[in-house]
Design a protein around this motif. Structure first.
Motif, PDB file in Angstrom:
ATOM      1  N   GLU A   3      11.771  89.316   8.280  1.00 42.91           N
ATOM      2  CA  GLU A   3      10.710  90.160   8.849  1.00 42.91           C
ATOM      3  C   GLU A   3      10.399  89.752  10.293  1.00 42.91           C
ATOM      4  O   GLU A   3      10.222  90.598  11.172  1.00 42.91           O
ATOM      5  CB  GLU A   3       9.437  90.063   7.994  1.00 42.91           C
ATOM      6  N   ARG A   4      10.328  88.444  10.523  1.00 41.55           N
ATOM      7  CA  ARG A   4      10.040  87.958  11.874  1.00 41.55           C
ATOM      8  C   ARG A   4      11.128  88.402  12.856  1.00 41.55           C
ATOM      9  O   ARG A   4      10.838  88.847  13.964  1.00 41.55           O
ATOM     10  CB  ARG A   4       9.944  86.424  11.850  1.00 41.55           C
ATOM     11  N   THR A   5      12.384  88.284  12.426  1.00 45.59           N
ATOM     12  CA  THR A   5      13.496  88.724  13.269  1.00 45.59           C
ATOM     13  C   THR A   5      13.398  90.215  13.576  1.00 45.59           C
ATOM     14  O   THR A   5      13.589  90.650  14.716  1.00 45.59           O
ATOM     15  CB  THR A   5      14.837  88.417  12.580  1.00 45.59           C
ATOM     16  N   ASN A   6      13.083  91.012  12.558  1.00 48.69           N
ATOM     17  CA  ASN A   6      12.989  92.459  12.753  1.00 48.69           C
ATOM     18  C   ASN A   6      11.836  92.834  13.677  1.00 48.69           C
ATOM     19  O   ASN A   6      11.934  93.794  14.449  1.00 48.69           O
ATOM     20  CB  ASN A   6      12.837  93.159  11.403  1.00 48.69           C
ATOM     21  N   ILE A   7      10.737  92.094  13.601  1.00 48.29           N
ATOM     22  CA  ILE A   7       9.607  92.340  14.508  1.00 48.29           C
ATOM     23  C   ILE A   7      10.022  92.058  15.943  1.00 48.29           C
ATOM     24  O   ILE A   7       9.736  92.843  16.862  1.00 48.29           O
ATOM     25  CB  ILE A   7       8.389  91.477  14.116  1.00 48.29           C
ATOM     26  N   GLN A   8      10.717  90.943  16.151  1.00 46.29           N
ATOM     27  CA  GLN A   8      11.156  90.589  17.500  1.00 46.29           C
ATOM     28  C   GLN A   8      12.123  91.626  18.059  1.00 46.29           C
ATOM     29  O   GLN A   8      12.022  92.032  19.212  1.00 46.29           O
ATOM     30  CB  GLN A   8      11.814  89.204  17.493  1.00 46.29           C
ATOM     31  N   TRP A   9      13.086  92.074  17.208  1.00 46.31           N
ATOM     32  CA  TRP A   9      14.030  93.091  17.678  1.00 46.31           C
ATOM     33  C   TRP A   9      13.318  94.416  17.952  1.00 46.31           C
ATOM     34  O   TRP A   9      13.670  95.141  18.882  1.00 46.31           O
ATOM     35  CB  TRP A   9      15.159  93.293  16.659  1.00 46.31           C
ATOM     36  N   THR A  10      12.318  94.727  17.137  1.00 51.40           N
ATOM     37  CA  THR A  10      11.568  95.963  17.361  1.00 51.40           C
ATOM     38  C   THR A  10      10.885  95.946  18.722  1.00 51.40           C
ATOM     39  O   THR A  10      10.911  96.931  19.467  1.00 51.40           O
ATOM     40  CB  THR A  10      10.529  96.164  16.238  1.00 51.40           C
ATOM     41  N   LYS A  11      10.288  94.815  19.080  1.00 51.21           N
ATOM     42  CA  LYS A  11       9.635  94.696  20.394  1.00 51.21           C
ATOM     43  C   LYS A  11      10.646  94.884  21.515  1.00 51.21           C
ATOM     44  O   LYS A  11      10.380  95.582  22.498  1.00 51.21           O
ATOM     45  CB  LYS A  11       8.955  93.332  20.516  1.00 51.21           C
ATOM     46  N   ILE A  12      11.815  94.257  21.360  1.00 51.72           N
ATOM     47  CA  ILE A  12      12.859  94.363  22.383  1.00 51.72           C
ATOM     48  C   ILE A  12      13.363  95.804  22.495  1.00 51.72           C
ATOM     49  O   ILE A  12      13.510  96.347  23.598  1.00 51.72           O
ATOM     50  CB  ILE A  12      14.019  93.404  22.053  1.00 51.72           C
ATOM     51  N   LEU A  13      13.615  96.439  21.349  1.00 55.10           N
ATOM     52  CA  LEU A  13      14.114  97.819  21.349  1.00 55.10           C
ATOM     53  C   LEU A  13      13.092  98.781  21.947  1.00 55.10           C
ATOM     54  O   LEU A  13      13.450  99.696  22.692  1.00 55.10           O
ATOM     55  CB  LEU A  13      14.462  98.237  19.917  1.00 55.10           C
ATOM     56  N   LYS A  14      11.822  98.576  21.632  1.00 50.73           N
ATOM     57  CA  LYS A  14      10.774  99.447  22.190  1.00 50.73           C
ATOM     58  C   LYS A  14      10.650  99.260  23.699  1.00 50.73           C
ATOM     59  O   LYS A  14      10.383 100.212  24.425  1.00 50.73           O
ATOM     60  CB  LYS A  14       9.446  99.182  21.488  1.00 50.73           C
ATOM     61  N   ASN A  15      10.862  98.031  24.157  1.00 53.04           N
ATOM     62  CA  ASN A  15      10.844  97.784  25.601  1.00 53.04           C
ATOM     63  C   ASN A  15      11.988  98.507  26.299  1.00 53.04           C
ATOM     64  O   ASN A  15      11.910  98.791  27.499  1.00 53.04           O
ATOM     65  CB  ASN A  15      10.935  96.285  25.893  1.00 53.04           C
ATOM     66  N   GLU A  16      13.054  98.808  25.533  1.00 52.24           N
ATOM     67  CA  GLU A  16      14.180  99.562  26.081  1.00 52.24           C
ATOM     68  C   GLU A  16      13.949 101.073  25.973  1.00 52.24           C
ATOM     69  O   GLU A  16      14.827 101.867  26.271  1.00 52.24           O
ATOM     70  CB  GLU A  16      15.468  99.188  25.345  1.00 52.24           C
ATOM     71  N   GLY A  17      12.757 101.455  25.488  1.00 49.78           N
ATOM     72  CA  GLY A  17      12.403 102.868  25.416  1.00 49.78           C
ATOM     73  C   GLY A  17      12.817 103.562  24.144  1.00 49.78           C
ATOM     74  O   GLY A  17      12.788 104.796  24.067  1.00 49.78           O
ATOM     75  N   LEU A  18      13.216 102.793  23.122  1.00 50.20           N
ATOM     76  CA  LEU A  18      13.661 103.393  21.866  1.00 50.20           C
ATOM     77  C   LEU A  18      12.521 103.532  20.875  1.00 50.20           C
ATOM     78  O   LEU A  18      11.589 102.720  20.850  1.00 50.20           O
ATOM     79  CB  LEU A  18      14.768 102.547  21.232  1.00 50.20           C
ATOM     80  N   ASN A  19      12.611 104.562  20.046  1.00 52.84           N
ATOM     81  CA  ASN A  19      11.688 104.743  18.938  1.00 52.84           C
ATOM     82  C   ASN A  19      12.191 103.910  17.763  1.00 52.84           C
ATOM     83  O   ASN A  19      13.364 103.975  17.425  1.00 52.84           O
ATOM     84  CB  ASN A  19      11.629 106.234  18.571  1.00 52.84           C
ATOM     85  N   VAL A  20      11.318 103.109  17.158  1.00 49.09           N
ATOM     86  CA  VAL A  20      11.736 102.212  16.080  1.00 49.09           C
ATOM     87  C   VAL A  20      10.905 102.475  14.820  1.00 49.09           C
ATOM     88  O   VAL A  20       9.671 102.438  14.864  1.00 49.09           O
ATOM     89  CB  VAL A  20      11.599 100.726  16.481  1.00 49.09           C
ATOM     90  N   GLN A  21      11.610 102.760  13.722  1.00 45.22           N
ATOM     91  CA  GLN A  21      10.953 103.073  12.450  1.00 45.22           C
ATOM     92  C   GLN A  21      11.319 102.035  11.390  1.00 45.22           C
ATOM     93  O   GLN A  21      12.298 101.309  11.536  1.00 45.22           O
ATOM     94  CB  GLN A  21      11.390 104.456  11.949  1.00 45.22           C
ATOM     95  N   LEU A  22      10.549 102.020  10.329  1.00 46.97           N
ATOM     96  CA  LEU A  22      10.845 101.160   9.187  1.00 46.97           C
ATOM     97  C   LEU A  22      10.787 101.991   7.912  1.00 46.97           C
ATOM     98  O   LEU A  22       9.794 102.672   7.656  1.00 46.97           O
ATOM     99  CB  LEU A  22       9.820 100.022   9.092  1.00 46.97           C
ATOM    100  N   ILE A  23      11.879 101.950   7.131  1.00 45.72           N
ATOM    101  CA  ILE A  23      11.846 102.483   5.770  1.00 45.72           C
ATOM    102  C   ILE A  23      11.612 101.283   4.864  1.00 45.72           C
ATOM    103  O   ILE A  23      12.450 100.384   4.789  1.00 45.72           O
ATOM    104  CB  ILE A  23      13.155 103.207   5.396  1.00 45.72           C
TER     105      ILE A  23
END
Length: 201
Positions: free
Chosen positions: A27-47
């Motif tokens: 979960e911690r890894t996914n949170i960190q990647w989500t922050k990085i991806l959002k900083n790149e302008g991507l929409n990030v979702q979780l199922i």
């Protein structure tokens, strides 16, 4: 899957497929990647499958589903061509396996994250062989297989999957927060590892 790779892939959005969100290393890894991806302008979702607790607010959208195939299918139908679907643990493949043809037809890029060596199955050699052969056969249908280190890419069966790439898990929000050699007064005489030690690690 590092930043340069993200830009080359040109995803529209990224969706993590996860089960029972808690507070652990994945979960911690996914949170960190989500922050990085959002900083790149991507929409990030979780199922989030079979949720039993609260989910981090970092995601743009959280879709809660049960084990029912109809619910899982409905959650996957919201993905658009060009989107990336990251399967956060190998065992979750069995939850979406029957939907892989649908996802490929829809041009969804399926990424499988494998965090542990196949050596975790050394005491169950038949299971290790079966899992390895299955991965080699499945690999051509996956956009990427991401592992934790360069060493893992050299192990069987990852060495037979050309789309396997090493991704170093981000521990900080930005690279600048990492310690540098210059921040130590003198070179360390001893390095102490603190963590969970198990055969799968």
């Amino acid at each position: 899957f590092q930043i340069i790779l993200i830009k080359k892939m040109k995803f529209n959005s990224v969706t993590f497929f996860h089960e029972n969100w808690q507070l652990g290393g994945v979960e911690r890894t996914n949170i960190q990647w989500t922050k990085i991806l959002k900083n790149e302008g991507l929409n990030v979702q979780l199922i989030n499958l079979n949720s039993k607790g609260a989910v981090s607010e970092v995601f743009d959208r959280v879709i809660e589903v049960s084990d029912k195939k109809e619910e899982i299918k409905n959650s996957l139908e919201i993905l658009s061509p060009g989107d990336a679907l990251i399967i956060c643990q190998p065992y979750l493949l069995k939850k979406i396996f029957t939907f892989i043809p649908f996802l490929l037809k829809k041009k969804i890029r399926i990424i499988l994250a494998i965090r542990n060596s196949m050596d975790q199955f050394n005491e169950k050699i038949i299971r290790k062989i079966a899992a390895s052969v299955f991965l080699v056969l499945l690999a051509p249908f996956l956009y990427r297989i991401i592992v934790n280190s360069h060493e893992l890419t050299k192990e069987f069966p990852f060495s037979l999957t050309p789309n396997c790439v090493p991704v170093i898990n981000p521990r900080f929000d930005v690279l600048e927060n990492r310690f540098t050699k210059e921040e130590f007064n003198e070179p360390p005489k001893k390095i102490i590892f603190v963590g969970r030690w198990a055969k799968q690690k």
